[in-house]
Design a protein around this motif. Structure first.
Motif, PDB file in Angstrom:
ATOM      1  N   ALA A 118       0.852  -1.189   0.000  1.00  0.00           N
ATOM      2  CA  ALA A 118       0.000   0.000   0.000  1.00  0.00           C
ATOM      3  C   ALA A 118       0.886   1.237   0.000  1.00  0.00           C
ATOM      4  N   TRP A 119       0.347   2.343  -0.523  1.00  0.00           N
ATOM      5  CA  TRP A 119       1.108   3.580  -0.651  1.00  0.00           C
ATOM      6  C   TRP A 119       1.062   4.374   0.655  1.00  0.00           C
ATOM      7  N   ASN A 120       2.247   4.720   1.168  1.00  0.00           N
ATOM      8  CA  ASN A 120       2.361   5.542   2.370  1.00  0.00           C
ATOM      9  C   ASN A 120       2.828   6.931   1.953  1.00  0.00           C
ATOM     10  N   ARG A 121       1.949   7.902   2.061  1.00  0.00           N
ATOM     11  CA  ARG A 121       2.285   9.245   1.588  1.00  0.00           C
ATOM     12  C   ARG A 121       3.367   9.905   2.447  1.00  0.00           C
ATOM     13  N   GLU A 122       3.471   9.526   3.722  1.00  0.00           N
ATOM     14  CA  GLU A 122       4.477  10.140   4.580  1.00  0.00           C
ATOM     15  C   GLU A 122       5.892   9.693   4.224  1.00  0.00           C
ATOM     16  N   SER A 123       6.058   8.413   3.927  1.00  0.00           N
ATOM     17  CA  SER A 123       7.389   7.907   3.590  1.00  0.00           C
ATOM     18  C   SER A 123       7.662   7.928   2.091  1.00  0.00           C
ATOM     19  N   ASP A 124       6.635   8.277   1.289  1.00  0.00           N
ATOM     20  CA  ASP A 124       6.775   8.323  -0.163  1.00  0.00           C
ATOM     21  C   ASP A 124       7.257   6.966  -0.695  1.00  0.00           C
ATOM     22  N   SER A 125       6.604   5.922  -0.210  1.00  0.00           N
ATOM     23  CA  SER A 125       7.031   4.576  -0.584  1.00  0.00           C
ATOM     24  C   SER A 125       5.862   3.604  -0.477  1.00  0.00           C
ATOM     25  N   TYR A 126       6.031   2.467  -1.150  1.00  0.00           N
ATOM     26  CA  TYR A 126       5.095   1.369  -1.000  1.00  0.00           C
ATOM     27  C   TYR A 126       5.510   0.514   0.200  1.00  0.00           C
ATOM     28  N   VAL A 127       4.545   0.090   0.989  1.00  0.00           N
ATOM     29  CA  VAL A 127       4.800  -0.646   2.223  1.00  0.00           C
ATOM     30  C   VAL A 127       4.083  -1.990   2.169  1.00  0.00           C
ATOM     31  N   ARG A 128       4.819  -3.025   2.512  1.00  0.00           N
ATOM     32  CA  ARG A 128       4.264  -4.382   2.535  1.00  0.00           C
ATOM     33  C   ARG A 128       3.177  -4.483   3.591  1.00  0.00           C
ATOM     34  N   GLN A 129       2.232  -5.388   3.367  1.00  0.00           N
ATOM     35  CA  GLN A 129       1.146  -5.585   4.335  1.00  0.00           C
ATOM     36  C   GLN A 129       1.704  -5.732   5.740  1.00  0.00           C
ATOM     37  N   GLN A 130       1.063  -5.058   6.681  1.00  0.00           N
ATOM     38  CA  GLN A 130       1.566  -5.007   8.053  1.00  0.00           C
ATOM     39  C   GLN A 130       0.901  -6.020   8.965  1.00  0.00           C
ATOM     40  N   ALA A 131      -0.326  -6.427   8.629  1.00  0.00           N
ATOM     41  CA  ALA A 131      -1.030  -7.439   9.422  1.00  0.00           C
ATOM     42  C   ALA A 131      -2.070  -8.094   8.522  1.00  0.00           C
ATOM     43  N   THR A 132      -2.215  -9.398   8.669  1.00  0.00           N
ATOM     44  CA  THR A 132      -3.188 -10.128   7.864  1.00  0.00           C
ATOM     45  C   THR A 132      -3.851 -11.199   8.720  1.00  0.00           C
ATOM     46  N   ALA A 133      -5.045 -11.591   8.311  1.00  0.00           N
ATOM     47  CA  ALA A 133      -5.760 -12.659   9.021  1.00  0.00           C
ATOM     48  C   ALA A 133      -6.797 -13.266   8.090  1.00  0.00           C
ATOM     49  N   ALA A 134      -7.154 -14.491   8.377  1.00  0.00           N
ATOM     50  CA  ALA A 134      -8.190 -15.176   7.603  1.00  0.00           C
ATOM     51  C   ALA A 134      -8.860 -16.212   8.483  1.00  0.00           C
ATOM     52  N   GLN A 135      -9.984 -16.708   8.014  1.00  0.00           N
ATOM     53  CA  GLN A 135     -10.708 -17.703   8.794  1.00  0.00           C
ATOM     54  C   GLN A 135      -9.979 -19.040   8.852  1.00  0.00           C
ATOM     55  N   THR A 136      -9.209 -19.360   7.837  1.00  0.00           N
ATOM     56  CA  THR A 136      -8.403 -20.577   7.832  1.00  0.00           C
ATOM     57  C   THR A 136      -7.028 -20.254   7.263  1.00  0.00           C
ATOM     58  N   TYR A 137      -6.060 -21.098   7.572  1.00  0.00           N
ATOM     59  CA  TYR A 137      -4.700 -20.847   7.110  1.00  0.00           C
ATOM     60  C   TYR A 137      -4.567 -21.053   5.602  1.00  0.00           C
ATOM     61  N   TRP A 138      -5.120 -22.158   5.080  1.00  0.00           N
ATOM     62  CA  TRP A 138      -4.964 -22.471   3.666  1.00  0.00           C
ATOM     63  C   TRP A 138      -6.095 -21.919   2.819  1.00  0.00           C
ATOM     64  N   GLY A 139      -7.312 -21.987   3.304  1.00  0.00           N
ATOM     65  CA  GLY A 139      -8.447 -21.526   2.504  1.00  0.00           C
ATOM     66  C   GLY A 139      -8.741 -22.412   1.315  1.00  0.00           C
ATOM     67  N   ALA A 140      -8.557 -23.710   1.466  1.00  0.00           N
ATOM     68  CA  ALA A 140      -8.754 -24.617   0.344  1.00  0.00           C
ATOM     69  C   ALA A 140     -10.178 -24.573  -0.193  1.00  0.00           C
ATOM     70  N   SER A 141     -11.137 -24.330   0.697  1.00  0.00           N
ATOM     71  CA  SER A 141     -12.540 -24.309   0.282  1.00  0.00           C
ATOM     72  C   SER A 141     -13.143 -22.917   0.339  1.00  0.00           C
ATOM     73  N   GLY A 142     -12.282 -21.877   0.340  1.00  0.00           N
ATOM     74  CA  GLY A 142     -12.764 -20.510   0.455  1.00  0.00           C
ATOM     75  C   GLY A 142     -12.710 -20.046   1.903  1.00  0.00           C
ATOM     76  N   ARG A 143     -12.698 -18.720   2.085  1.00  0.00           N
ATOM     77  CA  ARG A 143     -12.577 -18.158   3.431  1.00  0.00           C
ATOM     78  C   ARG A 143     -12.757 -16.644   3.340  1.00  0.00           C
ATOM     79  N   ARG A 144     -12.993 -15.988   4.486  1.00  0.00           N
ATOM     80  CA  ARG A 144     -12.887 -14.534   4.581  1.00  0.00           C
ATOM     81  C   ARG A 144     -11.433 -14.194   4.933  1.00  0.00           C
ATOM     82  N   HIS A 145     -10.946 -13.079   4.398  1.00  0.00           N
ATOM     83  CA  HIS A 145      -9.511 -12.789   4.452  1.00  0.00           C
ATOM     84  C   HIS A 145      -9.322 -11.275   4.457  1.00  0.00           C
ATOM     85  N   VAL A 146      -8.423 -10.760   5.301  1.00  0.00           N
ATOM     86  CA  VAL A 146      -8.164  -9.317   5.350  1.00  0.00           C
ATOM     87  C   VAL A 146      -6.666  -9.037   5.322  1.00  0.00           C
TER      88      VAL A 146
END
Length: 218
Positions: A118-146
């Motif tokens: 994502a774009w960080n306007r303060e650092s003028d750079s792209y930043v890798r995702q800082q936190a992620t989560a999902a209902q399952t680790y693999w999601g073989a059959s689908g899942r919610r994911h953020v």
């Protein structure tokens, strides 16, 4: 520090974010499949001066509009942000407050996924995702994911429902991902304001261009 302009000229990252793995794992016992519309009141305009305005660029507010994938030709948008959270705490502590709510629902941190930026306007750079989560680790059959980023104490979240990994994930729905997160934070006592922020980032299959605002009271 790498600038946005130089990255767009010469980025050539390889091997980032390939996510496979289709082992069929059971859904964690406390994982939620909540969905449905949360009815919210008018958003608190005093919380931030950009609430209630149309956001058309990522340099005018700390809110992200899209997250991006690196290619040999530069960064390209891959998915629209659809939730904005204002935790009571600041910075990394505030982001952790957000993620703890998902922990309490039995979601899994750092699931198998693609790497995004994502774009960080303060650092003028792209930043890798800082936190992620999902209902399952693999999601073989689908899942919610953020995926989440915290810039200037504002957490931008991209929420979606994945297709099953066959062998790669796709997007089944942005709307169902957003509604699930709305319901989780509403049940946790945060104030939820669906469609409060116009990010002008409409995207298929079903994102309307608006983000839900979620506020934690101090």
């Amino acid at each position: 520090m790498t600038t946005r302009r130089s990255l767009l000229r010469k980025i050539g990252l390889t091997g980032i974010g390939t996510a496979t793995g289709i082992a069929l794992l059971p859904t964690p016992p406390h994982s939620t499949t909540l969905h449905g519309t949360v009815e919210g009141a008018e958003p608190p305009a005093a919380a931030a001066d950009w609430i209630g305005t149309e956001i058309t660029t990522e340099d005018e507010t700390p809110v992200g509009r899209h997250h991006y994938a690196p290619t040999r030709d530069g960064f390209v948008p891959t998915a629209p942000f659809n939730l904005v959270l204002l935790p009571a705490a600041d910075g990394e502590t505030g982001l952790e407050r957000v993620m703890t709510v998902l922990d309490d629902e039995g979601w899994v941190r750092n699931p198998v996924e693609y790497t995004r930026f994502a774009w960080n306007r303060e650092s003028d750079s792209y930043v890798r995702q800082q936190a992620t989560a999902a209902q399952t680790y693999w999601g073989a059959s689908g899942r919610r994911h953020v995926r989440c980023w915290s810039f200037e104490d504002v957490v931008s979240m991209q929420a979606h429902e994945d297709t099953g990994a066959r062998p790669k994930h796709g997007i089944a729905s942005y709307q169902r991902g957003r509604e699930t997160v709305e319901a989780i934070f509403d049940a946790a006592g945060w104030r939820v304001f669906p469609g409060a922020i116009d990010l002008t980032n409409e995207s298929g299959p079903d994102h309307d261009g608006f983000a839900t605002l979620i506020v934690e009271d101090s």
